[in-house]
Design an enzyme around this catalytic site. Structure first.
Site, mmCIF file in Angstrom:
data_model
loop_
_atom_site.group_PDB
_atom_site.id
_atom_site.type_symbol
_atom_site.label_atom_id
_atom_site.label_comp_id
_atom_site.label_asym_id
_atom_site.label_seq_id
_atom_site.Cartn_x
_atom_site.Cartn_y
_atom_site.Cartn_z
ATOM 1 N N ARG A 49 0.844 -1.214 0.000
ATOM 2 C CA ARG A 49 0.000 0.000 0.000
ATOM 3 C C ARG A 49 0.878 1.262 0.000
ATOM 4 O O ARG A 49 0.534 2.272 -0.591
ATOM 5 C CB ARG A 49 -0.978 -0.010 1.183
ATOM 6 C CG ARG A 49 -1.754 1.285 1.330
ATOM 7 C CD ARG A 49 -3.097 1.162 2.048
ATOM 8 N NE ARG A 49 -3.098 0.333 3.229
ATOM 9 C CZ ARG A 49 -2.501 0.644 4.398
ATOM 10 N NH1 ARG A 49 -1.862 1.790 4.542
ATOM 11 N NH2 ARG A 49 -2.542 -0.200 5.405
ATOM 12 N N TYR A 101 -15.371 17.480 -16.318
ATOM 13 C CA TYR A 101 -15.822 16.105 -16.215
ATOM 14 C C TYR A 101 -16.964 16.045 -15.195
ATOM 15 O O TYR A 101 -16.834 16.527 -14.068
ATOM 16 C CB TYR A 101 -14.652 15.222 -15.789
ATOM 17 C CG TYR A 101 -15.040 13.779 -15.670
ATOM 18 C CD1 TYR A 101 -15.325 13.034 -16.794
ATOM 19 C CD2 TYR A 101 -15.149 13.178 -14.426
ATOM 20 C CE1 TYR A 101 -15.711 11.714 -16.686
ATOM 21 C CE2 TYR A 101 -15.529 11.857 -14.306
ATOM 22 C CZ TYR A 101 -15.807 11.128 -15.438
ATOM 23 O OH TYR A 101 -16.194 9.825 -15.330
ATOM 24 N N ASP A 173 -6.363 19.555 -15.139
ATOM 25 C CA ASP A 173 -6.712 18.202 -15.578
ATOM 26 C C ASP A 173 -6.285 18.088 -17.049
ATOM 27 O O ASP A 173 -6.875 18.709 -17.927
ATOM 28 C CB ASP A 173 -8.219 17.974 -15.396
ATOM 29 C CG ASP A 173 -8.629 16.533 -15.679
ATOM 30 O OD1 ASP A 173 -7.921 15.851 -16.438
ATOM 31 O OD2 ASP A 173 -9.669 16.088 -15.150
ATOM 32 N N LYS A 198 -7.986 6.795 -19.683
ATOM 33 C CA LYS A 198 -8.243 7.262 -21.035
ATOM 34 C C LYS A 198 -7.000 7.016 -21.922
ATOM 35 O O LYS A 198 -6.637 5.891 -22.146
ATOM 36 C CB LYS A 198 -8.675 8.721 -21.013
ATOM 37 C CG LYS A 198 -9.713 9.038 -19.904
ATOM 38 C CD LYS A 198 -11.058 8.372 -20.128
ATOM 39 C CE LYS A 198 -11.995 8.453 -18.923
ATOM 40 N NZ LYS A 198 -12.196 9.764 -18.344
HETATM 41 C C1 LIG Z 1 -12.660 10.216 -17.063
HETATM 42 C C2 LIG Z 1 -12.220 11.509 -16.544
HETATM 43 C C3 LIG Z 1 -12.037 11.729 -15.172
HETATM 44 C C4 LIG Z 1 -12.366 10.676 -14.139
HETATM 45 O O1 LIG Z 1 -11.509 9.585 -14.239
HETATM 46 P P1 LIG Z 1 -11.908 8.065 -13.850
HETATM 47 O O2 LIG Z 1 -10.640 7.323 -14.133
HETATM 48 O O3 LIG Z 1 -13.072 7.667 -14.699
HETATM 49 O O4 LIG Z 1 -12.280 8.075 -12.395
HETATM 50 C C5 LIG Z 1 -11.561 12.965 -14.775
HETATM 51 N N1 LIG Z 1 -11.298 13.946 -15.658
HETATM 52 C C6 LIG Z 1 -11.490 13.782 -16.984
HETATM 53 C C7 LIG Z 1 -11.184 14.894 -17.921
HETATM 54 C C8 LIG Z 1 -11.959 12.553 -17.471
HETATM 55 O O5 LIG Z 1 -12.155 12.403 -18.789
#
Ligand SMILES: *Cc1c(COP(=O)(O)O)cnc(C)c1O
Length: 374
Positions: A49, A101, A173, A198
């Site tokens: 962890r 998001y 982000d 992604k």
């Molecule tokens: C998908 C996404 C998230 C969240 O991520 P997860 O891995 O689905 O929890 C946050 N920001 C953006 C821009 C995203 O496309």
């Protein structure tokens, strides 16, 4: 030695397999690691962890690709956002984008406002609106650029100067752009985050998220501590899969960008399409800013179909090569009616379809859209 980004992305994730010489990194499933007679941990690992070789390697690779000092990997992009908000104090104020998001807005409204944060949503593509939203207790400006799903572009450099002036952190982000297309630290961001689910992982097969800091400071310690103590960490296998994706990231992003631009240009000329939201088109409101801070524009875009929700749904119903599924970043092209996924609180236009352009031949993708729009 400093390498080019193609080399870094291939090499950064490699863990030498000392047992077999294997050219795929081993996956370290061990939860516990052996101590020496004097009680020390000779290889630095103690309990999985706290740190695990696959996760540590992923963190190093992401810090290197973004040009940051340190990185922390989590079980999802959402767990990253949660940890960043938790590292603030109740009573702090956050400026967040109106187009972000959807899960992050829900997290702020339903978890962190009751916890004690206050939030003002602002269109971060308009710096004067962000400036007007700032308060004495603003501790964080959170931006997502390009944004998901409206592909709005935020000027990172202007946001950084607003944040500095207010003694606030700028979090960016960078999920939609990836470090291949955009490096927010070069424009003054303090923290960069990714949903590695992604493009970074890149194959629709592993959930994960990473936060990277420009410098290792007090705030960063407040992010690191709950990673270890609260334990929202990725499994060794997910860290391994994500790194496997990193090794081809640069070339995948170039192909996503070339295919994305070809599809966007086709859609822009189609008479059933009211508007294409893609930062690589000269018609996009944020094109100049995007061209300044991005090297190319990726594979994510949205279109407004002439008509209503029904018109948009009927286009999504007729595609054959695009698959109807949420998310983006993998080899397959995906199409999604965003408003119906987000539910009743959605602010997404009802005639919007989001397209994640994948790695197929762009002529085949265009032919598929052509027959679906006919
Ligand atoms: C998908 C996404 C998230 C969240 O991520 P997860 O891995 O689905 O929890 C946050 N920001 C953006 C821009 C995203 O496309």
């Amino acid at each position: 030695m400093d390498h080019h980004v193609e080399t870094t992305s291939v090499d950064a994730g490699f863990i030498e397999d000392k047992t077999s010489g294997g050219m795929a990194a081993p996956i370290y499933l061990a939860t516990t690691f052996e101590r020496d007679a004097d009680g020390s941990y000779p290889l630095g690992f103690e309990y999985s962890r706290d740190a695990n070789p696959n996760r540590t390697q992923l963190e190093r690779a992401m810090a290197q690709l973004e040009g940051g000092e340190s990185a922390a990997a989590f079980a999802s992009g959402s767990a990253v956002a949660m940890t960043l908000f938790q590292a603030l104090k109740p009573g702090d104020h956050v400026v967040a984008p109106t187009d972000a998001y959807f899960g992050i807005r829900q997290m702020l409204d339903k978890v962190f406002v009751p916890w004690g944060l206050s939030v003002t949503y602002a269109d971060t593509s308009a710096p004067d609106l962000v400036e007007a939203a700032l308060k004495d207790n603003t501790a964080m400006i959170f931006v997502e650029t390009p944004s998901n799903p409206k592909l709005q572009v935020t000027d990172i450099r202007l946001m950084a100067s607003l944040a500095r002036r207010n003694n606030a952190l700028l979090v960016c982000d960078n999920t939609v752009a990836t470090p291949v297309l955009q490096q927010p630290f070069h424009h003054g961001a303090d923290i960069v985050i990714h949903s590695t689910t992604k493009y970074i992982g890149g194959h629709h097969d592993s959930m994960g998220g990473v936060a990277i800091c420009r410098q290792n400071d007090d705030y960063w310690n407040r992010v690191r501590f709950p990673q270890k103590i609260c334990g929202a960490i990725p499994s060794p296998f997910n860290a391994w899969l994500t790194l496997w994706g990193v090794s081809s990231l640069v070339y995948r992003m170039r192909a996503h960008s070339a295919n994305g631009l070809a599809v966007a240009r086709f859609l822009e000329r189609h008479n059933r399409i009211e508007k294409v939201l893609y930062p690589g088109l000269e018609s996009h409101a944020g094109f100049d800013t995007a061209a300044n801070q991005m090297s190319s524009f990726g594979g994510l875009m949205s279109v407004l179909v002439r008509g209503d929700a029904g018109s948009a749904m009927s286009v999504a119903a007729r595609v054959e090569l695009f698959r109807r599924a949420t998310s983006f970043g993998g080899a397959h092209s995906l199409i999604e009616h965003r408003a119906s996924v987000e539910g009743p609180n959605s602010t997404t236009p009802p005639n919007l379809l989001r397209l994640a352009v994948g790695l197929e031949n762009p002529q085949d993708l265009i032919a598929d859209l052509e027959q679906a729009l006919a």
